[in-house]
Structure formats: C-alpha cells, structure tokens
Write a protein that holds these residues in place. Structure first.
Motif, PDB file in Angstrom:
ATOM      1  N   THR A 157      50.259 -54.180  23.496  1.00  0.00           N
ATOM      2  CA  THR A 157      50.738 -53.776  22.366  1.00  0.00           C
ATOM      3  C   THR A 157      50.634 -52.237  22.062  1.00  0.00           C
ATOM      4  O   THR A 157      49.539 -51.645  22.225  1.00  0.00           O
ATOM      5  N   PRO A 158      51.801 -51.445  22.044  1.00  0.00           N
ATOM      6  CA  PRO A 158      51.532 -49.894  22.176  1.00  0.00           C
ATOM      7  C   PRO A 158      50.639 -49.480  20.931  1.00  0.00           C
ATOM      8  O   PRO A 158      50.715 -49.994  19.696  1.00  0.00           O
ATOM      9  N   ASN A 159      49.788 -48.582  21.314  1.00  0.00           N
ATOM     10  CA  ASN A 159      48.646 -47.632  20.297  1.00  0.00           C
ATOM     11  C   ASN A 159      47.867 -48.871  19.723  1.00  0.00           C
ATOM     12  O   ASN A 159      47.364 -48.325  18.612  1.00  0.00           O
ATOM     13  N   PHE A 160      47.589 -49.939  20.242  1.00  0.00           N
ATOM     14  CA  PHE A 160      46.458 -50.905  19.708  1.00  0.00           C
ATOM     15  C   PHE A 160      45.148 -50.266  19.558  1.00  0.00           C
ATOM     16  O   PHE A 160      44.331 -50.553  18.791  1.00  0.00           O
ATOM     17  N   LEU A 161      44.978 -49.543  20.662  1.00  0.00           N
ATOM     18  CA  LEU A 161      43.507 -48.959  20.838  1.00  0.00           C
ATOM     19  C   LEU A 161      43.326 -47.749  20.065  1.00  0.00           C
ATOM     20  O   LEU A 161      42.222 -46.976  20.100  1.00  0.00           O
ATOM     21  N   SER A 162      44.434 -47.214  19.447  1.00  0.00           N
ATOM     22  CA  SER A 162      44.345 -45.789  18.670  1.00  0.00           C
ATOM     23  C   SER A 162      43.161 -46.133  17.331  1.00  0.00           C
ATOM     24  O   SER A 162      43.013 -47.391  16.753  1.00  0.00           O
ATOM     25  N   MET A 163      42.734 -45.326  16.837  1.00  0.00           N
ATOM     26  CA  MET A 163      41.627 -45.341  15.716  1.00  0.00           C
ATOM     27  C   MET A 163      42.652 -45.731  14.559  1.00  0.00           C
ATOM     28  O   MET A 163      42.099 -46.661  13.765  1.00  0.00           O
ATOM     29  N   GLN A 164      43.717 -45.399  14.308  1.00  0.00           N
ATOM     30  CA  GLN A 164      44.564 -45.768  13.145  1.00  0.00           C
ATOM     31  C   GLN A 164      44.917 -47.203  13.203  1.00  0.00           C
ATOM     32  O   GLN A 164      44.598 -47.815  12.263  1.00  0.00           O
ATOM     33  N   THR A 165      45.256 -47.802  14.009  1.00  0.00           N
ATOM     34  CA  THR A 165      45.458 -49.133  14.405  1.00  0.00           C
ATOM     35  C   THR A 165      44.344 -50.106  14.189  1.00  0.00           C
ATOM     36  O   THR A 165      44.230 -51.161  13.596  1.00  0.00           O
ATOM     37  N   LEU A 166      43.102 -49.571  14.866  1.00  0.00           N
ATOM     38  CA  LEU A 166      42.044 -50.344  14.667  1.00  0.00           C
ATOM     39  C   LEU A 166      41.321 -50.295  13.170  1.00  0.00           C
ATOM     40  O   LEU A 166      40.948 -51.342  12.811  1.00  0.00           O
ATOM     41  N   ASN A 167      41.642 -49.204  12.732  1.00  0.00           N
ATOM     42  CA  ASN A 167      41.015 -49.130  11.231  1.00  0.00           C
ATOM     43  C   ASN A 167      41.877 -49.973  10.391  1.00  0.00           C
ATOM     44  O   ASN A 167      41.557 -50.459   9.448  1.00  0.00           O
ATOM     45  N   ILE A 168      43.381 -50.175  10.524  1.00  0.00           N
ATOM     46  CA  ILE A 168      44.093 -50.752   9.731  1.00  0.00           C
ATOM     47  C   ILE A 168      43.611 -52.232   9.707  1.00  0.00           C
ATOM     48  O   ILE A 168      43.394 -53.109   8.955  1.00  0.00           O
ATOM     49  N   ASN A 169      43.472 -52.722  11.101  1.00  0.00           N
ATOM     50  CA  ASN A 169      42.987 -54.175  11.247  1.00  0.00           C
ATOM     51  C   ASN A 169      41.835 -54.355  10.737  1.00  0.00           C
ATOM     52  O   ASN A 169      41.484 -55.393   9.935  1.00  0.00           O
ATOM     53  N   LEU A 170      40.820 -53.560  10.732  1.00  0.00           N
ATOM     54  CA  LEU A 170      39.336 -53.564  10.258  1.00  0.00           C
ATOM     55  C   LEU A 170      39.513 -53.626   8.654  1.00  0.00           C
ATOM     56  O   LEU A 170      38.877 -54.466   7.865  1.00  0.00           O
ATOM     57  N   THR A 171      40.012 -52.682   8.154  1.00  0.00           N
ATOM     58  CA  THR A 171      39.936 -52.905   6.613  1.00  0.00           C
ATOM     59  C   THR A 171      41.078 -53.879   6.098  1.00  0.00           C
ATOM     60  O   THR A 171      40.559 -54.367   4.882  1.00  0.00           O
ATOM     61  N   GLN A 172      41.904 -54.456   6.757  1.00  0.00           N
ATOM     62  CA  GLN A 172      42.559 -55.500   6.240  1.00  0.00           C
ATOM     63  C   GLN A 172      41.661 -56.728   6.350  1.00  0.00           C
ATOM     64  O   GLN A 172      42.278 -57.825   5.545  1.00  0.00           O
ATOM     65  N   VAL A 173      40.554 -56.971   7.254  1.00  0.00           N
ATOM     66  CA  VAL A 173      39.916 -58.094   7.245  1.00  0.00           C
ATOM     67  C   VAL A 173      38.493 -58.064   6.566  1.00  0.00           C
ATOM     68  O   VAL A 173      38.021 -58.832   6.398  1.00  0.00           O
ATOM     69  N   ALA A 174      38.182 -56.760   6.103  1.00  0.00           N
ATOM     70  CA  ALA A 174      37.011 -56.169   5.266  1.00  0.00           C
ATOM     71  C   ALA A 174      36.535 -57.258   4.322  1.00  0.00           C
ATOM     72  O   ALA A 174      35.660 -57.958   4.185  1.00  0.00           O
TER      73      ALA A 174
END
Length: 332
Positions: free
Chosen positions: A44-61
């Motif tokens: 998955t392109p850009n999966f390890l970017s801070m933006q993508t990681l933050n999106i996943n973490l905020t959606q699950v918080a």
C-alpha cells in the motif's frame, strides 16, 4: 546407556511438540495484526507515512476508548448496548455549555463542557448498573433502555438540530497534536494503560474477573458484586462520554442522530476479536486494542484495494464469527 545406532541415551522422552493451535489461540490476534501491517507496508503506497498512520489511529481511537469500558462490562458477564447513545448525550450537552450566553468565550465554560457531559454519561452508566445489579434485569434488556431512550434524550436536548461550532480550545481533544501525534491517540493509550493496570494490579480488577467467572462464589467469598457492577457500568458510561466529546470535536458539530451510531457494535467486535470471553471471567484490555486495530486495518486494506465499504462490513462480520468460534475452541 547409549543406543548403539543413534549414540543417544535410551528411553529419552520425546521433546514436546509445538502446540500450534494453542499458540494461535494465544497470539493469533497479534500475529494477524503484524501480517496486516507488513502487507500494507509492502503493497500500500504511503502506508508508513505519518499522515496515513495518524488517520488509522484517529479512526480507531474512539472505538478503543469505548471498547475498554465494554471489556470491563463483558468481563463481569454483562453487555452495554447504550454506549452509542451516551456518546450522543455527551456530545449534545457539551456545545450547549460552552456556547451558552454566560459561558461563551469563558475558560470555565470549556472546563465545564469537558466535565459535566462526561459525568452525566457516567451517571447514566451507573443507572445501567443499578438496573442490572439491584433490579436483576438481564444486561441486554437493561442497557437496551438507554440504547433507545438515550438517543431520544440527545435529540430532545438539541431539538433535533445540528449544533455547529468552532472552538479551538474545546476541539483540542479531537484535533490537537502533541509531538506530531493526535491528542486523542495519546489519550487512548493512557486509558488502555490505566485499565490494563487496574485489571492486573488492583482488587477491583480481580473482583471483576471473579464476578464474571462465578458471581455466586464471588459473593460467598466476600466480594461486593453489586458495587463491582455499578463500577464497570459507570466506567463504561464515562468512557463513552469522553468518546462522544472527541467525535464532535473532530466534526466541529454535534448531530444527535449520528454521534455514536453503531458504536456499541464496533466496541463489542473489538472485544470479541481481542480475545475477551463474551461469557465473562476473562478480560484482555490490550487484546481489545489489538482487536480494534485489526478491524480497522482490514477495512483500510480493502478500501485501499478498491473494495466497497459494504464488503468490508461483511468481512468484519466474518471476523467476529471466527473470533467467537475460536473462543469456543479454546474453552473446549
């Protein structure tokens, strides 16, 4: 004596074989999370970017925060269907407080907007505990009361209207960042850590598991089962209130019809996938975190590959069925 052919001691007991079934039961969730992470990191392109990681973490918080309270309730042998409605009530109350004439643009208004809605949600959670423990209603029936009425209360509070706002001080809980990490994610980690410590190191944690494992035996051993149930339902309500504030802060609006919609299902799914027994007597807070992350990453992976979200919901349902089946296998 040595065997003349193998030159090894005779009658040596065979080495125990690896019990892969037991290993998967204990560490399957963590392994699945690792596989999903590695797969996305590679494909998955850009999966390890801070933006993508933050999106996943905020959606699950918010799911994790509510899931922690749900874990405690389920550990006692109960269930809490009202968490989504309690989120809506907290989300309805907060803007009414900090946008009121006497408290608008006043730091006291922001403080009260954080405290009072969360306390109100905790009090309603305590009401659930009262119905379950004092009046001995089945938890699914007791919490169904606020599942239905709670949403109505939120709609009455707002007259069914959308409450929009722009208040950076209040919205920090949902939009703020600390060292590049979303504040809500840090709050999630702190709540998970505190709950895990309570379950492992305190009398309350041991009492919760005792009540869920065998309530009658717990009462005979002197554990105040009623107070334990009051506590877990109140905590569940309190955490639902916090999640409600995070949700409206992110959206810059409070919609009584949408805040917390289906949250009870997502929280129960995270608990089940994380390994907490739905019959009570066992709880894994970190497992709930892992379960929520697995569900989120599966959904993210499918969407990233162009699979419709409706299919992702079907996959999530299949994961829950698999988790319950694995629990049955483990008990057997």
């Amino acid at each position: 004596m040595l065997d003349s052919k193998t030159m090894k001691p005779k009658n040596t007991p065979p080495k125990p074989k690896m019990d892969w079934k037991l290993f998967l039961q204990q560490y399957g969730g963590l392994l699945a999370l690792l596989v999903l992470f590695v797969f996305n990191a590679i494909f998955t392109p850009n999966f390890l970017s801070m933006q993508t990681l933050n999106i996943n973490l905020t959606q699950v918080a918010t799911i994790v925060i509510v899931g922690v309270g749900m874990t405690l309730v389920i550990a006692t042998g109960g269930i809490d269907l009202s968490v989504g409605s309690l989120m809506a009530i907290a989300g309805a109350l907060a803007p009414m407080i900090f946008m009121s004439d006497g408290l608008k643009d006043n730091p006291l208004g922001i403080l009260l907007a954080f405290v009072l809605p969360v306390l109100a949600a905790a009090a309603l959670g305590l009401f659930n505990g009262l119905l379950v423990s004092k009046f001995e209603l089945q938890p699914i029936i007791a919490t169904l009361v606020l599942f239905i009425a709670g949403r109505g209360i939120a709609q009455v509070l707002t007259n069914g209207n959308l409450q929009t706002f722009s208040n950076p001080s209040f919205q920090y809980i949902g939009l703020g960042k600390v060292l590049g990490l979303p504040f809500q994610v840090i709050l999630m980690v702190l709540i998970v850590a505190l709950a895990a410590w309570v379950m492992r190191r305190t009398v309350l944690g041991r009492s919760i598991l005792s009540v869920g494992g065998n309530e009658k035996a717990a009462r005979l051993s002197g554990i105040p089962a009623q107070r334990v149930k009051y506590a877990v339902y109140a905590i569940s309500g309190l955490l639902a209130g916090i999640a409600g504030l995070i949700t409206i802060a992110i959206n810059s609006a409070s919609d009584a019809n949408q805040v917390g919609q289906n949250m009870e299902l997502d929280a129960i799914a995270a608990v089940a996938v994380g390994g907490t027994l739905l019959e009570g007597g066992k709880a894994t807070i970190v497992g709930t975190l892992i379960g929520a992350l697995i569900i989120q990453l599966i959904r993210f992976t499918l969407l990233a590959k162009g699979v419709p979200d409706s299919v992702a919901l079907i996959v999530k349902a299949g994961i829950i069925v698999g988790a319950v089946a694995l629990q049955r296998s483990r008990r057997a």
